[in-house]
Scaffold this motif. Structure first.
Motif, PDB file in Angstrom:
ATOM      1  N   ILE A 211       1.210  10.451   5.135  1.00 12.37           N
ATOM      2  CA  ILE A 211       1.599   9.207   4.480  1.00 12.37           C
ATOM      3  C   ILE A 211       1.055   9.208   3.060  1.00 12.37           C
ATOM      4  CG2 ILE A 211      -0.437   7.866   5.185  1.00 12.37           C
ATOM      5  CD1 ILE A 211       1.491   5.477   5.612  1.00 12.37           C
ATOM      6  N   GLU A 212       1.796   8.561   2.159  1.00 19.14           N
ATOM      7  CA  GLU A 212       1.337   8.390   0.784  1.00 19.14           C
ATOM      8  C   GLU A 212       0.873   6.950   0.603  1.00 19.14           C
ATOM      9  OE1 GLU A 212       3.516  11.461  -2.167  1.00 19.14           O
ATOM     10  OE2 GLU A 212       4.741   9.736  -1.563  1.00 19.14           O
ATOM     11  N   LEU A 213      -0.261   6.771  -0.054  1.00 19.82           N
ATOM     12  CA  LEU A 213      -0.853   5.448  -0.246  1.00 19.82           C
ATOM     13  C   LEU A 213      -1.251   5.239  -1.697  1.00 19.82           C
ATOM     14  CD1 LEU A 213      -3.240   5.429   2.846  1.00 19.82           C
ATOM     15  CD2 LEU A 213      -1.094   4.166   2.642  1.00 19.82           C
ATOM     16  N   LYS A 214      -1.144   4.007  -2.142  1.00 26.89           N
ATOM     17  CA  LYS A 214      -1.662   3.620  -3.453  1.00 26.89           C
ATOM     18  C   LYS A 214      -2.712   2.544  -3.242  1.00 26.89           C
ATOM     19  CE  LYS A 214      -0.532   1.761  -8.008  1.00 26.89           C
ATOM     20  NZ  LYS A 214      -1.532   2.626  -8.662  1.00 26.89           N
TER      21      LYS A 214
ATOM     22  N   GLU B 298      -0.466  12.865  -9.566  1.00 23.14           N
ATOM     23  CA  GLU B 298      -0.852  12.270 -10.854  1.00 23.14           C
ATOM     24  C   GLU B 298       0.286  11.440 -11.454  1.00 23.14           C
ATOM     25  OE1 GLU B 298      -3.653  12.315 -12.501  1.00 23.14           O
ATOM     26  OE2 GLU B 298      -4.855  13.953 -11.675  1.00 23.14           O
ATOM     27  N   TYR B 299       1.519  11.917 -11.304  1.00 28.08           N
ATOM     28  CA  TYR B 299       2.668  11.241 -11.921  1.00 28.08           C
ATOM     29  C   TYR B 299       2.938   9.892 -11.269  1.00 28.08           C
ATOM     30  CZ  TYR B 299       7.365  10.725 -13.932  1.00 28.08           C
ATOM     31  OH  TYR B 299       8.461  10.257 -14.604  1.00 28.08           O
ATOM     32  N   ARG B 300       2.839   9.849  -9.923  1.00 27.37           N
ATOM     33  CA  ARG B 300       3.162   8.627  -9.190  1.00 27.37           C
ATOM     34  C   ARG B 300       1.926   7.813  -8.812  1.00 27.37           C
ATOM     35  NH1 ARG B 300       4.955   9.968  -4.421  1.00 27.37           N
ATOM     36  NH2 ARG B 300       6.080   8.026  -4.054  1.00 27.37           N
ATOM     37  N   GLY B 301       0.748   8.376  -8.998  1.00 27.65           N
ATOM     38  CA  GLY B 301      -0.476   7.651  -8.665  1.00 27.65           C
ATOM     39  C   GLY B 301      -0.676   7.439  -7.174  1.00 27.65           C
ATOM     40  N   MET B 302      -0.178   8.377  -6.366  1.00 26.84           N
ATOM     41  CA  MET B 302      -0.229   8.219  -4.916  1.00 26.84           C
ATOM     42  C   MET B 302      -1.159   9.249  -4.279  1.00 26.84           C
ATOM     43  SD  MET B 302       1.864   5.684  -4.281  1.00 26.84           S
ATOM     44  CE  MET B 302       2.432   5.741  -2.572  1.00 26.84           C
ATOM     45  N   PHE B 303      -1.987   8.770  -3.338  1.00 30.44           N
ATOM     46  CA  PHE B 303      -2.824   9.645  -2.531  1.00 30.44           C
ATOM     47  C   PHE B 303      -2.038  10.051  -1.285  1.00 30.44           C
ATOM     48  CE2 PHE B 303      -5.834   7.335  -5.048  1.00 30.44           C
ATOM     49  CZ  PHE B 303      -6.932   8.162  -5.216  1.00 30.44           C
ATOM     50  N   LYS B 304      -2.106  11.323  -0.930  1.00 31.65           N
ATOM     51  CA  LYS B 304      -1.464  11.789   0.304  1.00 31.65           C
ATOM     52  C   LYS B 304      -2.546  12.052   1.334  1.00 31.65           C
ATOM     53  CE  LYS B 304       2.148  14.496   0.315  1.00 31.65           C
ATOM     54  NZ  LYS B 304       3.046  15.685   0.240  1.00 31.65           N
ATOM     55  N   ARG B 305      -2.362  11.457   2.530  1.00 29.70           N
ATOM     56  CA  ARG B 305      -3.323  11.663   3.606  1.00 29.70           C
ATOM     57  C   ARG B 305      -2.598  12.173   4.848  1.00 29.70           C
ATOM     58  NH1 ARG B 305      -8.394   9.954   2.406  1.00 29.70           N
ATOM     59  NH2 ARG B 305      -9.063  10.161   4.594  1.00 29.70           N
ATOM     60  N   LEU B 306      -3.262  13.081   5.540  1.00 30.47           N
ATOM     61  CA  LEU B 306      -2.756  13.628   6.797  1.00 30.47           C
ATOM     62  C   LEU B 306      -3.513  12.982   7.947  1.00 30.47           C
ATOM     63  CD1 LEU B 306      -1.125  15.793   8.414  1.00 30.47           C
ATOM     64  CD2 LEU B 306      -3.141  17.265   8.178  1.00 30.47           C
ATOM     65  N   TYR B 307      -2.769  12.395   8.888  1.00 32.95           N
ATOM     66  CA  TYR B 307      -3.358  11.849  10.107  1.00 32.95           C
ATOM     67  C   TYR B 307      -3.127  12.864  11.216  1.00 32.95           C
ATOM     68  CZ  TYR B 307      -4.044   7.233   8.030  1.00 32.95           C
ATOM     69  OH  TYR B 307      -4.484   6.197   7.252  1.00 32.95           O
ATOM     70  N   ILE B 308      -4.200  13.233  11.902  1.00 36.21           N
ATOM     71  CA  ILE B 308      -4.079  14.237  12.964  1.00 36.21           C
ATOM     72  C   ILE B 308      -4.949  13.853  14.152  1.00 36.21           C
ATOM     73  CG2 ILE B 308      -5.846  15.696  11.854  1.00 36.21           C
ATOM     74  CD1 ILE B 308      -4.312  18.119  13.090  1.00 36.21           C
ATOM     75  N   ASP B 309      -4.341  13.894  15.344  1.00 40.59           N
ATOM     76  CA  ASP B 309      -5.057  13.662  16.589  1.00 40.59           C
ATOM     77  C   ASP B 309      -5.496  15.024  17.121  1.00 40.59           C
ATOM     78  OD1 ASP B 309      -5.989  13.107  19.122  1.00 40.59           O
ATOM     79  OD2 ASP B 309      -4.250  11.937  19.742  1.00 40.59           O
ATOM     80  N   LEU B 310      -6.798  15.266  17.142  1.00 40.21           N
ATOM     81  CA  LEU B 310      -7.315  16.572  17.538  1.00 40.21           C
ATOM     82  C   LEU B 310      -7.108  16.859  19.021  1.00 40.21           C
ATOM     83  CD1 LEU B 310     -10.670  16.689  15.528  1.00 40.21           C
ATOM     84  CD2 LEU B 310      -8.403  17.522  14.861  1.00 40.21           C
TER      85      LEU B 310
ATOM     86  N   ALA C 194       0.810  -1.223   0.000  1.00 43.61           N
ATOM     87  CA  ALA C 194       0.000   0.000   0.000  1.00 43.61           C
ATOM     88  C   ALA C 194       0.841   1.270   0.000  1.00 43.61           C
ATOM     89  CB  ALA C 194      -0.926   0.003   1.212  1.00 43.61           C
ATOM     90  N   THR C 195       2.069   1.198   0.503  1.00 43.70           N
ATOM     91  CA  THR C 195       2.925   2.386   0.564  1.00 43.70           C
ATOM     92  C   THR C 195       3.878   2.474  -0.629  1.00 43.70           C
ATOM     93  OG1 THR C 195       4.542   1.227   1.954  1.00 43.70           O
ATOM     94  CG2 THR C 195       2.810   2.459   3.081  1.00 43.70           C
ATOM     95  N   PHE C 196       3.712   1.569  -1.608  1.00 41.86           N
ATOM     96  CA  PHE C 196       4.583   1.542  -2.779  1.00 41.86           C
ATOM     97  C   PHE C 196       3.872   2.156  -3.984  1.00 41.86           C
ATOM     98  CE2 PHE C 196       6.771  -1.177  -0.050  1.00 41.86           C
ATOM     99  CZ  PHE C 196       7.949  -1.648  -0.600  1.00 41.86           C
TER     100      PHE C 196
ATOM    101  N   ASP D 223       7.964   2.144  -7.470  1.00 44.14           N
ATOM    102  CA  ASP D 223       8.565   1.491  -6.309  1.00 44.14           C
ATOM    103  C   ASP D 223       8.375  -0.018  -6.384  1.00 44.14           C
ATOM    104  OD1 ASP D 223       9.369   3.891  -5.130  1.00 44.14           O
ATOM    105  OD2 ASP D 223       7.497   4.106  -4.007  1.00 44.14           O
ATOM    106  N   MET D 224       7.162  -0.442  -6.740  1.00 37.43           N
ATOM    107  CA  MET D 224       6.868  -1.867  -6.810  1.00 37.43           C
ATOM    108  C   MET D 224       7.674  -2.541  -7.918  1.00 37.43           C
ATOM    109  SD  MET D 224       5.354  -4.461  -5.517  1.00 37.43           S
ATOM    110  CE  MET D 224       4.280  -3.643  -4.335  1.00 37.43           C
ATOM    111  N   ALA D 225       7.825  -1.853  -9.061  1.00 38.68           N
ATOM    112  CA  ALA D 225       8.632  -2.414 -10.151  1.00 38.68           C
ATOM    113  C   ALA D 225      10.079  -2.598  -9.700  1.00 38.68           C
ATOM    114  CB  ALA D 225       8.562  -1.507 -11.376  1.00 38.68           C
TER     115      ALA D 225
END
Length: 256
Positions: free
Chosen positions: A209-212, A189-201, A125-127, A131-133
């Protein structure tokens, strides 16, 4: 601390095997039903992005029960997780796994030739696709003739994009002392990765983290470039194993 380690801490990922025995028991069950062709009685298993070694140790225990001799090597980027892997392997296997802090995309630099290379625990999921290739090519260079690459994965695209629908904001942990959200922060778009922010309120701690969101077709397509035999074994829901064997020496042969 790496971004992945920070996120794992925020989501309270349990790395004490004795407190997360269900994950290990599931791995034992999965490997007991998995058919892996081997032609040797003594096997070297190399687990990459292995963390505490749940996958590699479960696979080793299964093979030991069938009379094979096993050398187990576990790699990860988190030294603390690898220390737990050493302890757990001693308890479960009667010997200590070898461990190395190294990127999965560079395992060929270890100079080890393995009979089975394993990626377990949805590490893919983090590749990114690239990266996977690189990981698959590094694995190709690290396998003995007749060896196999096994990737345990999850059809994240189907589950999280199609079935559930992508969530811009997702509550991850909610209780009196913790309100942890993951928030969509962008898409490459180039790497096909979603970036998500985790935050404890509550505490204010945060990590990115970046996820595919992989599906099995993508993984299989990449593997088919380097291996002539690529099988998919589904085990539960959209969870399964991609099993690759028969290395292709000349990759142009896939065009014939």
């Amino acid at each position: 601390m790496s971004e992945l380690s920070e996120v794992l801490e925020l989501v309270e990922w349990e790395e004490d095997i004795n407190k997360s025995r269900n994950r290990y028991d599931r791995a034992l069950k999965e490997f007991s039903g998995l058919s892996i062709e081997v032609s040797k009685s003594s096997l070297t298993i190399l687990e990459v992005a292995g963390g505490t070694g749940i996958g590699g140790i479960a696979l080793s225990k299964n093979l030991l029960s069938k009379g094979f001799k096993v050398r187990l090597i576990i790699t990860d980027l988190r030294p603390k997780a690898l220390e737990k892997a050493k302890e757990f392997s001693r308890d479960e296997l009667g010997f200590e796994a070898e461990t190395y802090v190294i990127d999965a995309r560079e395992i060929h630099k270890l100079g080890i030739k393995a009979d089975i290379i394993l990626m377990y625990g949805n590490s893919h999921a983090t590749f990114s696709t690239f990266d996977m290739a690189k990981f698959i090519l590094s694995s190709k260079l690290s396998l003995n003739s007749g060896g196999s690459l096994i990737i345990q994965g999850h059809n994240m695209f189907y589950d999280y994009i199609i079935t559930s629908g992508y969530k811009e904001i997702l509550p991850e942990r909610v209780r009196k002392d913790k309100i942890l959200l993951s928030i969509h922060e962008g898409y490459d778009e180039y790497r096909g990765m979603f970036k998500r922010l985790y935050i404890d309120l509550i505490s204010g701690r945060k990590a990115e983290i970046e996820l595919k969101y992989w599906d099995f077709g993508e993984l299989i397509g990449l593997c088919k470039i380097f291996f002539s035999n690529v099988d998919l074994k589904m085990v539960e829901g959209h969870r399964g194993f991609v099993i690759c064997s028969n290395l292709i020496e000349d990759v142009t042969s896939i065009l014939t």
